[in-house]
Design a protein around this motif. Structure first.
Motif, PDB file in Angstrom:
ATOM      1  N   LEU A   9       0.817  -1.211   0.000  1.00 53.92           N
ATOM      2  CA  LEU A   9       0.000   0.000   0.000  1.00 53.92           C
ATOM      3  C   LEU A   9       0.847   1.256   0.000  1.00 53.92           C
ATOM      4  O   LEU A   9       2.007   1.252   0.341  1.00 53.92           O
ATOM      5  CB  LEU A   9      -0.893   0.020   1.248  1.00 53.92           C
ATOM      6  CG  LEU A   9      -2.189  -0.780   1.134  1.00 53.92           C
ATOM      7  CD1 LEU A   9      -2.900  -0.766   2.456  1.00 53.92           C
ATOM      8  CD2 LEU A   9      -3.087  -0.171   0.072  1.00 53.92           C
ATOM      9  N   ASN A 251      -7.755   2.670   1.307  1.00 56.56           N
ATOM     10  CA  ASN A 251      -6.700   1.922   2.006  1.00 56.56           C
ATOM     11  C   ASN A 251      -7.234   1.238   3.258  1.00 56.56           C
ATOM     12  O   ASN A 251      -6.834   0.120   3.597  1.00 56.56           O
ATOM     13  CB  ASN A 251      -5.558   2.866   2.395  1.00 56.56           C
ATOM     14  CG  ASN A 251      -4.777   3.372   1.195  1.00 56.56           C
ATOM     15  OD1 ASN A 251      -4.848   2.788   0.121  1.00 56.56           O
ATOM     16  ND2 ASN A 251      -4.051   4.470   1.367  1.00 56.56           N
ATOM     17  N   ASN A 287      -2.203   1.965  -5.860  1.00 57.69           N
ATOM     18  CA  ASN A 287      -3.158   1.217  -5.042  1.00 57.69           C
ATOM     19  C   ASN A 287      -4.056   0.318  -5.893  1.00 57.69           C
ATOM     20  O   ASN A 287      -4.401  -0.796  -5.489  1.00 57.69           O
ATOM     21  CB  ASN A 287      -4.009   2.186  -4.221  1.00 57.69           C
ATOM     22  CG  ASN A 287      -3.188   2.886  -3.147  1.00 57.69           C
ATOM     23  OD1 ASN A 287      -2.005   2.595  -2.967  1.00 57.69           O
ATOM     24  ND2 ASN A 287      -3.793   3.823  -2.438  1.00 57.69           N
TER      25      ASN A 287
END
Length: 721
Positions: A9, A251, A287
Motif C-alpha cells: 500500500l 486503504n 493502489n
C-alpha cells in the motif's frame, strides 16, 4: 496477511491545511494592478502573489513571476520581497518535481525571514522543508525542521502556524512509530484549530489522525476520522484534498481485506475532476495495481504500477520510486519473470540504500533471496536472506512499540504472546532452511573448488606448451632474419670485390695502352734521333748539339708522361671505389632487398679523403647498418655523412624499437665495441641516443685535416716521383 498487504500500500497521504487553489478572480485583479503600479515594492508583492497563485500550474508561470519579483526586490534592496520570492521559488520547483532545488530556495527563505524577525514566515519555511524531506523519506531531517519551526513560534501568538506544525509533526511521529508523541501533537493541533474555528485545519488533523488509527489497526476509528475530513474538504471543493480522503478510505478497506470496496474508492478518486497533482495520481495507480495483484491479475497490476512509476519519476520522488519498483518486482515474480523481478528489486534496493527508512528493505531482501534461489544462485540467495533477517530484527523494536501503544485499547498480552510464538516458529523454520542451504552451498563449493583445480591445472599445461612453441618459433624467426642479413652483407662484399677486380683490369688495360701509345712512341722517336746522330756524327758535328738537346727534351717529356700515367693509375682506382660511391652501392643493395628503406645524404666530398680513412669510415657505417638490420626491427634508415673544414660528422637514424644503451654488456656487444675502437683509432667521438620504442640515433665526429689544394697535391706527387 495484513502485514504483507501493508507493504503493497501507499504510505498514507497527509494534508497540509490551508492550501488555497488558483483563483481566476485574484489573478485578474493582480494583472490589472500591474498595469498601473510603478517599479516599486508593491509590484514585487504583486508578482510574488501571482507566483503563489500559479504554484500548482503545469506551466512555468510561477517560476517566471517569482524570478521577476526577486530581480526587482534585489534592485530595490527590498529584503522582505526577496524572502517571499525565495519561498515562491521553493513552492514552484517543488510542484515541478525539482526537490533538491526546492530545498535550496526554502533554506534561503528561512534565513531571510529569520533575519527580518519574521518568525511566522521562518516557521512556515521550516514547515515546507519538513514536508519536502518527509516526501523523500528523510524522516529524521523532516522531524528536525518541524521542531525547529515550533521552537521559533513557541513564545509567539501565532496559532495558525503552530496548528499546522503540530499536525505535520504528529503525522511524522506516527510514521516513525512514535505513537504517543503523534497523539500528543494531533491533540495540540485539534485544540488550536477548534479555538480558531478553523475547520480546514481540523480536517487536515482528522485525516492524519485517521492514518494513525489505521496504523494501529483500529479501522473503525480511522474510517470515522476520514469521513469527517471528507465532509469538510467537499465543502472546500479542493479536488486534491477530496482525492486524498478517497485514497485513505480505500486503504482502510484494503487493510481489512474488503478489496472490492477499496477498488470502488480508488476508482472514485481516479474519476475526480480538476487539476490532480501527479504525485496523487501516482498513488491512485499504485493502489489499484495492489488490488489487481491480490486478485492474481498480474498483467493489469503491472500496467497500473508502470503508470504510477512514470508519475513519480516526473516528480523525482526517490522514496516512492523505490516503493513502486518493489511492487513491480513482486508482480514480475508472480508472472515468473524472475530476471525482470530481479532487475526491479535491484533498482529499488539501490535507491533504498540511499534513504534512511529501512522499513521496506527487509521484505525486498527476502524476495531477492527467493528470486536467486529460483535462479539456482544459492550462495547469493543465502546472503540476501541473512541481510533480511538482520534488518527484520532491527525493525522489531519499532513494531513492538506500535503494538504496545495499540494494546492500551485491546488485549495487549495475548497479541504479544501470539506474535512471539509466530516469530519463534518462523525463526526455527529459517534456521532449518539456513542449515539446509549451508549444506547445499558447502557441497556446491567443494565441487566448484575441485572443478576449478582441474581447470587451473589444464590451463597451466596449455600455457606451458604454447610458451614452448612460441619460443621455438621466435628462435627460428630470429635465425632466418640473421641468415638473410648475413647473406645480404655477404652479397654486398662480393659485389664490391668484383667491382674492384673489374676496375683493376680496366685500369691495367688503360695503363698498357698509355705506355704503348704515349711512352712507346716517345722512346721510339728518341731511338731514331740517336741512330741519326750515330750515323752522321762526323758530318753533323754542329747540328749534333741541337739533336742532343732535342733528345734531352724528349727524355724530360717522357719522364713527365710516366709521372702522369702513374698519377692517373692511382686516381682512377679511388674515383671508381671511393667512400661515397661505395655507400651508394650499399644503399642500392639494401633498398633492392625490400626489407628496409634507406636514405643516403652526403655533403662536402668534392675532395677525396685518405684511402685508409675512407676504408675505416666505411667499415664503421657498415657495422652500424648491420646492427640496425639485426636488432632494431626498423622500416626506415637514414645515413648522413657531412664533411666540414675540420671535422667529419656521421649521423645514422632508424625508427626501430630502440634500446637502453646502458644495459648493453661491453663484453657481449662486439658490434658496438668494434665501432668504438675504429672511431677511437680516428681520434673521434661516438654517442648513442635511444630508448624503448623511440628508435636509435648514432652520432660520430671525426677530426679532419684541411684539404690539400691542387698545387700542393701536384707538389706532393712530384716529390713522390
Amino acid at each position: 496477511m495484513k502485514n504483507h498487504l501493508l507493504l503493497c500500500l501507499v504510505i498514507q497521504i497527509s494534508s497540509l491545511a490551508m492550501l488555497t487553489g488558483q483563483s481566476k478572480y485574484v489573478v485578474d485583479s493582480l494583472n490589472q494592478q500591474l498595469t498601473i503600479l510603478g517599479q516599486d515594492t508593491l509590484r514585487v508583492d504583486a508578482w510574488n502573489e501571482l507566483a503563489y497563485q500559479y504554484r500548482r500550474h503545469p506551466s512555468d508561470s510561477a517560476v517566471f513571476f517569482a524570478r521577476k519579483a526577486l530581480a526587482l526586490a534585489e534592485n530595490l534592496s527590498y529584503d522582505k520581497g526577496k524572502a517571499d520570492g525565495y519561498m515562491r521559488m521553493g513552492l514552484a520547483t517543488k510542484y515541478q518535481g525539482k526537490l533538491s532545488e526546492s530545498k535550496g530556495w526554502y533554506l534561503k527563505a528561512f534565513h531571510g525571514r529569520r533575519d527580518l524577525q519574521d518568525f511566522q514566515g521562518a516557521a512556515s519555511a521550516c514547515n515546507n522543508l519538513g514536508n519536502l524531506q518527509k516526501a523523500q523519506n528523510w524522516l529524521d531531517s523532516a522531524q528536525y525542521y518541524f521542531k525547529e519551526g515550533l521552537a521559533l513560534v513557541e513564545d509567539q501568538q501565532l496559532a495558525k502556524i503552530k496548528a499546522t506544525l503540530h499536525n505535520n509533526l504528529g503525522n511524522l511521529e506516527r510514521q516513525l512509530g512514535n505513537y504517543e508523541e503523534a497523539a500528543t501533537n494531533f491533540d495540540q493541533s485539534s485544540k488550536i484549530s477548534e479555538a480558531l474555528g478553523d475547520k480546514f485545519r481540523m480536517a487536515a488533523t482528522q485525516l492524519n489522525l485517521g492514518t494513525m488509527y489505521q496504523s494501529l489497526q483500529n479501522y473503525e476509528q480511522a474510517n470515522l476520522c476520514y469521513q469527517r475530513s471528507l465532509v469538510i474538504y467537499q465543502e472546500k471543493d479542493d479536488p486534491n484534498d477530496i482525492v486524498k480522503c478517497y485514497i485513505n478510505i480505500g486503504n482502510n478497506y484494503y487493510l481489512q481485506s474488503e478489496f472490492d470496496q477499496a477498488l470502488n474508492y480508488y476508482e472514485k478518486a481516479l474519476r475526480s475532476k480538476g487539476n490532480i497533482h501527479a504525485s496523487i495520481l501516482a498513488e491512485i495507480h499504485n493502489n489499484i495495481g495492489s488490488f489487481y495483484k491480490v486478485k492474481k491479475d498480474f498483467g493489469l497490476a503491472k500496467e497500473h504500477y508502470q503508470t504510477s512509476l512514470k508519475h513519480f519519476q516526473s516528480q523525482s520522488n526517490d522514496a516512492r520510486i523505490a516503493f513502486i519498483l518493489y511492487n513491480l518486482g513482486t508482480v514480475n515474480q508472480g508472472l515468473e519473470l524472475l530476471k525482470d523481478a530481479e532487475n526491479a528489486y535491484l533498482k529499488s534496493l539501490r535507491i533504498l540504500d540511499t534513504l534512511p527508512d529501512p522499513s521496506l528493505k527487509w521484505g525486498l531482501l527476502l524476495n531477492l533471496s527467493e528470486i536467486y534461489a529460483g535462479l539456482g544462485k544459492y550462495t547469493v540467495a543465502y546472503q540476501y536472506r541473512n541481510r533480511s533477517n538482520v534488518l527484520r530484527d532491527s525493525l522489531n523494536e519499532n513494531y513492538r512499540s506500535a503494538m504496545n501503544y495499540k494494546f492500551n485499547f485491546e488485549e495487549a498480552e495475548k497479541r504479544n504472546a501470539l506474535l512471539q510464538r509466530e516469530y519463534a516458529i518462523k525463526e526455527a523454520e529459517n534456521q532449518k532452511k539456513s542449515k539446509r542451504l549451508i549444506s547445499v552451498i558447502l557441497i556446491f563449493a567443494l565441487g566448484l573448488a575441485i572443478g576449478l583445480g582441474f581447470f587451473y591445472y589444464y590451463q597451466q599445461r596449455q600455457k606451458t606448451r604454447i610458451a614452448e612453441k612460441n619460443q621455438q618459433i621466435t628462435s627460428q624467426q630470429k635465425q632466418l632474419v640473421q641468415n638473410e642479413i648475413d647473406e645480404l652483407l655477404a652479397t654486398q662484399e662480393i659485389r664490391a670485390a668484383h667491382a674492384r677486380i673489374e676496375g683493376q683490369d680496366t685500369e691495367r688495360k688503360r695503363i698498357a695502352q698509355d705506355l704503348h701509345d704515349r711512352l712507346g712512341s716517345m722512346l721510339s722517336t728518341i731511338k731514331l734521333y740517336f741512330d741519326e746522330t750515330d750515323s752522321k756524327i762526323e758530318a753533323l758535328k754542329e747540328s749534333n748539339v741541337q739533336s742532343t738537346q732535342k733528345v734531352a727534351e724528349l727524355i724530360d717529356e717522357a719522364c713527365t708522361e710516366v709521372r702522369r700515367i702513374a698519377h692517373n693509375m692511382q686516381s682512377g682506382i679511388l674515383t671508381r671505389f671511393g667512400l661515397v660511391a661505395e655507400l651508394k652501392s650499399l644503399t642500392r643493395t639494401l633498398n633492392d632487398s625490400k626489407k628496409i628503406k634507406v636514405e643516403l645524404n652526403t655533403f662536402g666530398f668534392q675532395e677525396r679523403l685518405n684511402n685508409s680513412i675512407e676504408i675505416s669510415i666505411y667499415r664503421i657505417i657498415q657495422e652500424l647498418i648491420s646492427n640496425v638490420l639485426k636488432h632494431a626491427n626498423a622500416t626506415n634508415l637514414s645515413i648522413q655523412i657531412n664533411r666540414f673544414d675540420d671535422i667529419l660528422n656521421i649521423l645514422i637514424e632508424d625508427d626501430g624499437q630502440g634500446f637502453n644503451p646502458e644495459s648493453i654488456d661491453p663484453d657481449q656487444g662486439m658490434g658496438l665495441k668494434n665501432v668504438r675502437t675504429r672511431v677511437a683509432g680516428l681520434n673521434g667521438t661516438f654517442s648513442i641516443d635511444s630508448g624503448k620504442g623511440n628508435g636509435t640515433t648514432t652520432s660520430i665526429d671525426i677530426p679532419m685535416p684541411a684539404p690539400l689544394t691542387s698545387s700542393s697535391q701536384d707538389q706532393l706527387n712530384n716529390n713522390k716521383l
